[in-house]
Motif scaffolding. Structure first.
Motif, PDB file in Angstrom:
ATOM      1  N   TYR A  69      -8.765   2.209  -4.780  1.00  0.00           N
ATOM      2  CA  TYR A  69      -7.386   2.617  -4.862  1.00  0.00           C
ATOM      3  C   TYR A  69      -6.766   2.911  -6.254  1.00  0.00           C
ATOM      4  CZ  TYR A  69      -6.515   1.867   0.038  1.00  0.00           C
ATOM      5  OH  TYR A  69      -6.563   1.972   1.612  1.00  0.00           O
ATOM      6  N   PRO A  70      -6.378   3.964  -6.807  1.00  0.00           N
ATOM      7  CA  PRO A  70      -5.671   3.917  -7.864  1.00  0.00           C
ATOM      8  C   PRO A  70      -4.627   3.065  -7.862  1.00  0.00           C
ATOM      9  CG  PRO A  70      -5.307   6.059  -6.443  1.00  0.00           C
ATOM     10  CD  PRO A  70      -6.191   5.171  -5.819  1.00  0.00           C
ATOM     11  N   ALA A  71      -4.110   2.950  -9.323  1.00  0.00           N
ATOM     12  CA  ALA A  71      -3.002   1.873  -9.552  1.00  0.00           C
ATOM     13  C   ALA A  71      -1.935   2.236  -9.016  1.00  0.00           C
ATOM     14  CB  ALA A  71      -2.911   1.842 -11.174  1.00  0.00           C
ATOM     15  N   GLU A  72      -1.520   3.488  -9.051  1.00  0.00           N
ATOM     16  CA  GLU A  72      -0.462   3.995  -8.438  1.00  0.00           C
ATOM     17  C   GLU A  72      -0.176   3.873  -6.936  1.00  0.00           C
ATOM     18  OE1 GLU A  72      -2.819   7.751  -9.076  1.00  0.00           O
ATOM     19  OE2 GLU A  72      -2.306   5.804 -10.189  1.00  0.00           O
ATOM     20  N   ALA A  73      -1.407   3.569  -6.263  1.00  0.00           N
ATOM     21  CA  ALA A  73      -1.431   3.627  -4.652  1.00  0.00           C
ATOM     22  C   ALA A  73      -1.309   2.114  -4.279  1.00  0.00           C
ATOM     23  CB  ALA A  73      -2.771   4.056  -4.463  1.00  0.00           C
ATOM     24  N   LEU A  74      -1.016   1.289  -5.294  1.00  0.00           N
ATOM     25  CA  LEU A  74      -0.910  -0.265  -4.766  1.00  0.00           C
ATOM     26  C   LEU A  74       0.262  -0.883  -5.597  1.00  0.00           C
ATOM     27  CD1 LEU A  74      -4.521  -1.500  -4.461  1.00  0.00           C
ATOM     28  CD2 LEU A  74      -3.097  -0.674  -2.612  1.00  0.00           C
ATOM     29  N   ARG A  75       1.087  -1.380  -4.788  1.00  0.00           N
ATOM     30  CA  ARG A  75       2.425  -2.148  -5.636  1.00  0.00           C
ATOM     31  C   ARG A  75       2.024  -3.538  -5.472  1.00  0.00           C
ATOM     32  NH1 ARG A  75       7.622  -3.309  -2.887  1.00  0.00           N
ATOM     33  NH2 ARG A  75       8.971  -4.232  -4.403  1.00  0.00           N
ATOM     34  N   SER A  76       1.834  -4.536  -6.484  1.00  0.00           N
ATOM     35  CA  SER A  76       1.472  -5.926  -6.300  1.00  0.00           C
ATOM     36  C   SER A  76       1.469  -6.366  -7.624  1.00  0.00           C
ATOM     37  CB  SER A  76       0.031  -5.920  -5.888  1.00  0.00           C
ATOM     38  OG  SER A  76      -0.369  -7.261  -5.809  1.00  0.00           O
ATOM     39  N   GLN A  77       2.026  -7.776  -7.287  1.00  0.00           N
ATOM     40  CA  GLN A  77       2.219  -8.672  -8.636  1.00  0.00           C
ATOM     41  C   GLN A  77       0.782  -9.459  -8.966  1.00  0.00           C
ATOM     42  OE1 GLN A  77       2.002 -10.070  -5.928  1.00  0.00           O
ATOM     43  NE2 GLN A  77       2.738 -12.396  -5.558  1.00  0.00           N
ATOM     44  N   ILE A  78      -0.507  -9.116  -7.854  1.00  0.00           N
ATOM     45  CA  ILE A  78      -1.518  -9.657  -8.340  1.00  0.00           C
ATOM     46  C   ILE A  78      -2.684  -8.900  -8.503  1.00  0.00           C
ATOM     47  CG2 ILE A  78      -0.884 -11.562  -6.792  1.00  0.00           C
ATOM     48  CD1 ILE A  78      -2.950 -10.593  -4.809  1.00  0.00           C
ATOM     49  N   ALA A  79      -2.333  -7.445  -8.555  1.00  0.00           N
ATOM     50  CA  ALA A  79      -3.306  -6.600  -8.583  1.00  0.00           C
ATOM     51  C   ALA A  79      -4.048  -6.503 -10.061  1.00  0.00           C
ATOM     52  CB  ALA A  79      -2.731  -5.118  -8.787  1.00  0.00           C
ATOM     53  N   VAL A  83       0.846  -1.042   0.093  1.00  0.00           N
ATOM     54  CA  VAL A  83       0.090  -0.132  -0.052  1.00  0.00           C
ATOM     55  C   VAL A  83       0.927   1.093   0.144  1.00  0.00           C
ATOM     56  CG1 VAL A  83      -1.786   1.203   1.415  1.00  0.00           C
ATOM     57  CG2 VAL A  83      -1.667  -1.214   1.435  1.00  0.00           C
ATOM     58  N   THR A  84       0.815   1.944  -1.077  1.00  0.00           N
ATOM     59  CA  THR A  84       1.621   3.023  -1.362  1.00  0.00           C
ATOM     60  C   THR A  84       0.996   4.433  -1.146  1.00  0.00           C
ATOM     61  OG1 THR A  84       1.740   2.762  -3.646  1.00  0.00           O
ATOM     62  CG2 THR A  84       3.554   1.710  -2.538  1.00  0.00           C
ATOM     63  N   GLY A  85      -0.451   4.508  -1.227  1.00  0.00           N
ATOM     64  CA  GLY A  85      -1.019   5.665  -1.189  1.00  0.00           C
ATOM     65  C   GLY A  85      -2.414   5.555  -0.563  1.00  0.00           C
ATOM     66  N   GLN A  86      -3.265   6.672  -0.731  1.00  0.00           N
ATOM     67  CA  GLN A  86      -4.368   6.631  -0.190  1.00  0.00           C
ATOM     68  C   GLN A  86      -5.478   6.148  -1.350  1.00  0.00           C
ATOM     69  OE1 GLN A  86      -5.282   7.080   2.867  1.00  0.00           O
ATOM     70  NE2 GLN A  86      -3.489   8.215   3.696  1.00  0.00           N
ATOM     71  N   GLN A  95      -8.975  -3.155   3.133  1.00  0.00           N
ATOM     72  CA  GLN A  95      -9.830  -2.613   4.397  1.00  0.00           C
ATOM     73  C   GLN A  95      -9.754  -3.614   5.419  1.00  0.00           C
ATOM     74  OE1 GLN A  95     -13.959  -1.824   3.206  1.00  0.00           O
ATOM     75  NE2 GLN A  95     -14.397  -0.697   5.337  1.00  0.00           N
ATOM     76  N   ALA A  96      -9.754  -4.969   4.868  1.00  0.00           N
ATOM     77  CA  ALA A  96     -10.003  -6.071   6.148  1.00  0.00           C
ATOM     78  C   ALA A  96      -8.640  -6.174   6.706  1.00  0.00           C
ATOM     79  CB  ALA A  96     -10.242  -7.470   5.227  1.00  0.00           C
ATOM     80  N   SER A  97      -7.516  -5.769   6.021  1.00  0.00           N
ATOM     81  CA  SER A  97      -6.404  -6.073   6.758  1.00  0.00           C
ATOM     82  C   SER A  97      -5.834  -4.924   7.704  1.00  0.00           C
ATOM     83  CB  SER A  97      -5.145  -6.125   5.634  1.00  0.00           C
ATOM     84  OG  SER A  97      -5.121  -4.680   5.110  1.00  0.00           O
ATOM     85  N   GLY A  98      -6.461  -3.728   7.413  1.00  0.00           N
ATOM     86  CA  GLY A  98      -6.205  -2.560   8.073  1.00  0.00           C
ATOM     87  C   GLY A  98      -5.150  -1.717   8.053  1.00  0.00           C
ATOM     88  N   ALA A  99      -4.352  -2.157   6.863  1.00  0.00           N
ATOM     89  CA  ALA A  99      -3.325  -1.778   6.204  1.00  0.00           C
ATOM     90  C   ALA A  99      -3.161  -0.224   6.101  1.00  0.00           C
ATOM     91  CB  ALA A  99      -2.744  -2.338   5.147  1.00  0.00           C
ATOM     92  N   GLN A 100      -2.165   0.401   6.434  1.00  0.00           N
ATOM     93  CA  GLN A 100      -2.129   1.920   6.205  1.00  0.00           C
ATOM     94  C   GLN A 100      -1.041   2.309   5.057  1.00  0.00           C
ATOM     95  OE1 GLN A 100      -3.951   4.091   7.740  1.00  0.00           O
ATOM     96  NE2 GLN A 100      -4.847   2.337   8.567  1.00  0.00           N
ATOM     97  N   PRO A 101      -1.070   3.215   4.447  1.00  0.00           N
ATOM     98  CA  PRO A 101       0.184   3.706   3.429  1.00  0.00           C
ATOM     99  C   PRO A 101       1.772   3.260   3.739  1.00  0.00           C
ATOM    100  CG  PRO A 101      -1.406   5.461   3.340  1.00  0.00           C
ATOM    101  CD  PRO A 101      -2.016   4.519   4.621  1.00  0.00           C
ATOM    102  N   GLY A 102       2.129   2.441   3.212  1.00  0.00           N
ATOM    103  CA  GLY A 102       3.663   2.231   3.730  1.00  0.00           C
ATOM    104  C   GLY A 102       3.565   0.704   4.149  1.00  0.00           C
ATOM    105  N   ASP A 103       2.473   0.212   4.308  1.00  0.00           N
ATOM    106  CA  ASP A 103       2.430  -1.309   5.064  1.00  0.00           C
ATOM    107  C   ASP A 103       2.453  -2.155   3.565  1.00  0.00           C
ATOM    108  OD1 ASP A 103       2.359  -0.023   7.402  1.00  0.00           O
ATOM    109  OD2 ASP A 103       0.320  -0.696   7.662  1.00  0.00           O
ATOM    110  N   LEU A 104       2.803  -3.432   4.105  1.00  0.00           N
ATOM    111  CA  LEU A 104       2.695  -4.568   2.858  1.00  0.00           C
ATOM    112  C   LEU A 104       1.818  -5.736   3.489  1.00  0.00           C
ATOM    113  CD1 LEU A 104       4.223  -5.902   0.630  1.00  0.00           C
ATOM    114  CD2 LEU A 104       5.639  -6.930   1.988  1.00  0.00           C
TER     115      LEU A 104
END
Length: 603
Positions: A370-380, A360-363, A393-402
């Motif tokens: 989430y816009p494409a640039e806000a997530l970094r993933s090989q499965i997106a 999670v790289t953005g809001q 949302q289920a994970s509770g991850a914040q920007p900067g988290d994996l």
């Protein structure tokens, strides 16, 4: 006495006094006319100074000593010169000016430095020369800590009207989960005793006897494969009480553990009263029934969210009766692919086929997507925007988290993610060292089905009672029956387990029947217990806490071997006395035993 004081007690209050010390030479420094000896005993180290001008004979003797020589020193305590104090020693403000040095016993050069770091010495060497290893201050401190803890436990329960009762070591072999150590009888040919895996049946019989409150620092023996937290012989606090329910036992043990921690440790207890988690809740949130609650990062489940996903890995796992669950690596969105691949290889050790990840790289946008640039993933690219947003949302991850996800059967998911959570805790420095995180885990399944044996087995032991409301389901739906059992957990280690026992012979007979035990077998193995229940057995329950494991946690030892005076290796051998070892033909003949020849492998 060969000494008037210990090497750890002299202070400025003793300046001017004539004293005698005795101990081992920890270190010797020869400066010509002056020789400095750091003299060590169990209580500490005192610097001894020997001056050739004022004590020529003592200087001559001191010039002959080497490390680990046992010596006696007599002299006058004086304050160290300004600037030469040692703040790291309790005796660092003084030194002993020797006027007499006596060599009580010389020493060979030890196979390793006693004053060195134990981590620098191979453990097999330490165990072979355990009597030298125990001279290390850290090892001595571990034994002192163990003594203090056991003494506290004895006093705690004695003050609450418990009786310490010793139970036999030579006992009958009964199935209690692990293999018994068998002892042949000389007086009764072809018959055997067994060393007790625990005093379980005996302490229940003590309740029938009306003792009501029993405890014992009990030696127990189990012939099972070993790990860092297991030994073939171990020590436990064994306890049983009459006229109690599960909450009563837990309250008493919790009170004892809190008082013990405050007595022997300066670590902070994270939560009082201890959190209580059901077995189902522990497995759901942490994937393990002994969760480490010193840090967060609970697991989360997105199985329903991705049940109809176009991502085949997730969809197929759920259709096959599996799960898709995950855990968050805080601040991990910037991990390199190499680091993520390391985590993938890590979970593969526990049966997982792979690891899906979302950084999670953005809001999210105003619409929650989430816009494409806000997530970094090989499965997106395989997931819909709604599915991606739902996972975040289920994970509770914040920007900067994996976000890290595993899709597989529940057992594999639990094992891989519970271990991954701990690995994240270590890598991200989430686990505080100054905290004691206790918790209770309750409502375990009473039984589990053994596919190999084709029958039900007791999860704990066959004397554990089902919950009152579950007895009616025992025969019709054994797998749904929950036990009146409870484990106490500390920093991710199970330090104790117990239960309310079955005290009625009719209920015990029903459980034995579900376990597939024939009446003849039950009578042979447990007849004494069932007969006792017919003479007015009170409701009762108890617990056993592992002393070795508890001391290891408080001592911050990596293995319980470091808090046991003379432990066995991971292979169950004693390298110091070379045990186990053969016995003579005469001994075997007395025991009516003939050894089979070892099988020789072809080729």
């Amino acid at each position: 006495m060969l000494k008037t004081h210990t090497c750890g007690e002299l202070t400025l209050d003793h300046v001017g006094q004539q004293v005698t010390l005795a101990g081992w030479v920890n270190r010797r420094r020869d400066h010509g006319g002056l020789i400095f000896i750091d003299l060590r005993d169990r209580f500490g180290i005192t610097q001894v100074t020997v001056d050739s001008e004022s004590a020529a004979a003592a200087h001559q003797a001191a010039s002959q000593v080497r490390n680990e020589y046992v010596i006696q020193v007599t002299g006058v305590v004086r304050q160290r010169p300004p600037g030469f104090e040692n703040p790291n020693l309790a005796t660092g403000a003084i030194e002993l000016m020797a006027d007499q040095v006596t060599i009580l016993n010389p020493s060979k050069t030890p196979p390793f430095y006693i004053s060195g770091n134990a981590d620098d010495v191979d453990e097999t060497l330490r165990l072979k020369y355990r009597y030298l290893d125990l001279r290390r201050p850290r090892m001595t401190q571990n034994l002192v800590l163990r003594h203090r803890m056991v003494r506290f436990i004895r006093e705690f329960f004695s003050q609450r009207d418990f009786l310490e009762v010793e139970t036999p070591i030579l006992l009958k072999s009964t199935p209690e989960g692990a293999r018994d150590f068998i002892v042949p009888s000389r007086l009764h040919p072809h018959e055997f005793y067994a060393l007790p895996q625990s005093p379980q049946q005996l302490k229940q019989l003590l309740m029938v006897a009306g003792i009501e409150r029993y405890f014992q620092i009990a030696r127990c023996f189990r012939d099972e494969d070993l790990r860092a937290d297991r030994q073939p012989e171990f020590t436990q606090l064994d306890l049983e009480m009459s006229f109690v329910d599960a909450a009563d036992v837990r309250q008493l043990i919790e009170e004892m553990l809190i008082a013990l921690a405050r007595e022997v440790s300066d670590k902070r207890i994270l939560q009082v009263p201890f959190p209580v988690l059901s077995y189902a809740e522990a497995m759901d949130k942490y994937g393990i029934d002994r969760p480490d609650l010193r840090f967060g990062q609970p697991l989360f489940d997105v199985s329903e969210l991705v049940r109809q996903s176009q991502f085949g890995v997730f969809q197929n796992a759920v259709k096959a009766g599996g799960q898709v669950k995950g855990v968050v690596y805080p601040g991990g969105a910037g991990l390199s692919r190499r680091e993520i691949d390391e985590l993938t290889d890590f979970v593969k050790q526990y049966g997982a086929k792979g690891l899906a990840w979302i950084g999670v790289t953005g809001q999210p946008g105003d619409n929650g997507i989430y816009p494409a640039e806000a997530l970094r993933s090989q499965i997106a690219k395989f997931l819909s925007p709604e599915e991606l947003g739902g996972i975040v949302q289920a994970s509770g991850a914040q920007p900067g988290d994996l976000i890290l996800l595993v899709a597989d059967q529940p057992k594999v998911v639990a094992q891989s993610l519970s271990n991954l959570r701990l690995e994240i805790g270590r890598r991200a420095n989430l686990i505080p060292r100054d905290v004691l995180a206790f918790c209770w885990v309750t409502d375990f399944p009473l039984l589990e089905y053994d596919e190999e044996l084709g029958r039900w087995q007791a999860v704990h032991h066959p004397f554990t009672s089902a919950r009152d409301e579950d007895w009616e389901k025992l025969e019709s739906d054994p797998g749904s029956v929950l036990a009146k059992a409870y484990d106490v957990i500390l920093n991710g280690w199970e330090i104790g387990g117990g239960s309310i026992r079955i005290h009625r012979s009719d209920l015990q007979d029903r459980l034995f029947a579900v376990l597939g035990l024939e009446k003849e077998e039950v009578a042979a193995q447990f007849g004494h217990l069932l007969e006792a229940f017919q003479y007015g057995a009170p409701p009762h329950g108890g617990i056993a806490l592992g002393i070795d494991r508890l001391v290891a946690i408080f001592a911050e030892a990596s293995s319980i071997r470091d808090v046991i005076a003379f432990p066995k290796t991971a292979a169950g051998t004693d390298l110091m006395v070379n045990a186990p070892s053969p016995v003579s033909e005469e001994q075997l003949a007395e025991l009516h035993i003939m050894l089979r020849p070892e099988k020789v492998k072809a080729g």
